[in-house]
Write a protein that holds these residues in place. Structure first.
Motif, mmCIF file in Angstrom:
data_model
loop_
_atom_site.group_PDB
_atom_site.id
_atom_site.type_symbol
_atom_site.label_atom_id
_atom_site.label_comp_id
_atom_site.label_asym_id
_atom_site.label_seq_id
_atom_site.Cartn_x
_atom_site.Cartn_y
_atom_site.Cartn_z
ATOM 1 N N ASP A 165 -29.208 53.207 -19.927
ATOM 2 C CA ASP A 165 -29.341 52.249 -21.033
ATOM 3 C C ASP A 165 -30.222 51.073 -20.628
ATOM 4 O OD1 ASP A 165 -27.672 53.819 -22.552
ATOM 5 O OD2 ASP A 165 -25.912 52.537 -22.302
ATOM 6 N N GLU A 205 -33.565 50.015 -22.655
ATOM 7 C CA GLU A 205 -33.693 48.675 -23.251
ATOM 8 C C GLU A 205 -34.941 47.961 -22.742
ATOM 9 O OE1 GLU A 205 -29.963 46.741 -22.503
ATOM 10 O OE2 GLU A 205 -28.874 48.216 -23.726
ATOM 11 N N GLU A 208 -37.963 49.628 -24.376
ATOM 12 C CA GLU A 208 -37.988 49.247 -25.793
ATOM 13 C C GLU A 208 -38.679 47.906 -26.019
ATOM 14 O OE1 GLU A 208 -34.435 48.855 -28.194
ATOM 15 O OE2 GLU A 208 -33.782 50.824 -27.511
ATOM 16 N N ALA A 225 -32.917 58.886 -23.894
ATOM 17 C CA ALA A 225 -31.660 58.333 -23.367
ATOM 18 C C ALA A 225 -30.881 59.348 -22.537
ATOM 19 C CB ALA A 225 -30.804 57.792 -24.498
ATOM 20 N N ARG A 230 -34.151 55.929 -27.837
ATOM 21 C CA ARG A 230 -32.685 55.909 -27.934
ATOM 22 C C ARG A 230 -32.068 57.287 -28.110
ATOM 23 N NH1 ARG A 230 -31.853 50.759 -32.014
ATOM 24 N NH2 ARG A 230 -32.547 49.155 -30.546
ATOM 25 N N GLU A 231 -32.758 58.166 -28.857
ATOM 26 C CA GLU A 231 -32.162 59.454 -29.183
ATOM 27 C C GLU A 231 -32.609 60.592 -28.281
ATOM 28 O OE1 GLU A 231 -32.300 60.325 -33.434
ATOM 29 O OE2 GLU A 231 -32.329 58.162 -33.839
#
Length: 151
Positions: free
Chosen positions: A34, A38, A41, A29, A25-26
């Motif tokens: 996104d 996702e 993840e 990304a 995410r950090e």
């Protein structure tokens, strides 16, 4: 900062998952959509990580009691190399990769391959990996990199 590298334990699955998700995410990304983040993840839920610990040689990096990184070896393929965003660029990834390389040499593996994210390509180049080809999973670009383990 005293960083320790050790084999992952089943009890580490939640913390490994959390480090991976934060890094995705950090850090990742900025190079991936996104939707891609996702999807990736979902592959690293605590349950999925627990299964990987049973199938691969997984290492973790810790500072004190805090798990801050992970890397794994799946045959001759380096997988799942992630470091918590707040401690990136401090040599933790390099320490994890040194342990992966040491393990590979013990196992008489002649070359390591890593499917690198766009984000991590420069990191692997610094460690002596060379890009071999690009691979795509939908719109997700991965750079297949290789490093010969010569004496």
């Amino acid at each position: 900062m005293e960083c320790t590298i050790r084999p992952a334990l089943d009890d580490d699955a939640d913390d490994i998952s959390a480090v991976i998700v934060r890094a995705l995410r950090e850090t990742n990304a900025k190079d991936y959509t996104d939707e891609i983040i996702e999807r990736v993840e979902r592959s690293f839920s605590p349950g999925a990580v627990l299964e990987l610990i049973g199938r691969r040689t997984v290492f973790v990096a810790t500072i004190g009691d805090r798990l801050v990184g992970t890397a794994s070896l799946d045959g001759s393929v380096v997988r799942t190399v992630f470091v918590a965003p707040d401690v990136q660029t401090r040599g933790i990834g390099k320490l994890l990769m040194a342990e992966i390389e040491r393990t590979a040499r013990e196992r008489k593996i002649a070359a390591l391959t890593v499917p690198s994210s766009v984000t991590a390509e420069a990191f692997y180049v610094k460690l002596g990996f060379n890009a071999v080809r690009d691979s795509y999973h939908g719109h997700e670009r991965t750079i297949i990199m290789e490093r010969l383990l010569t004496e």
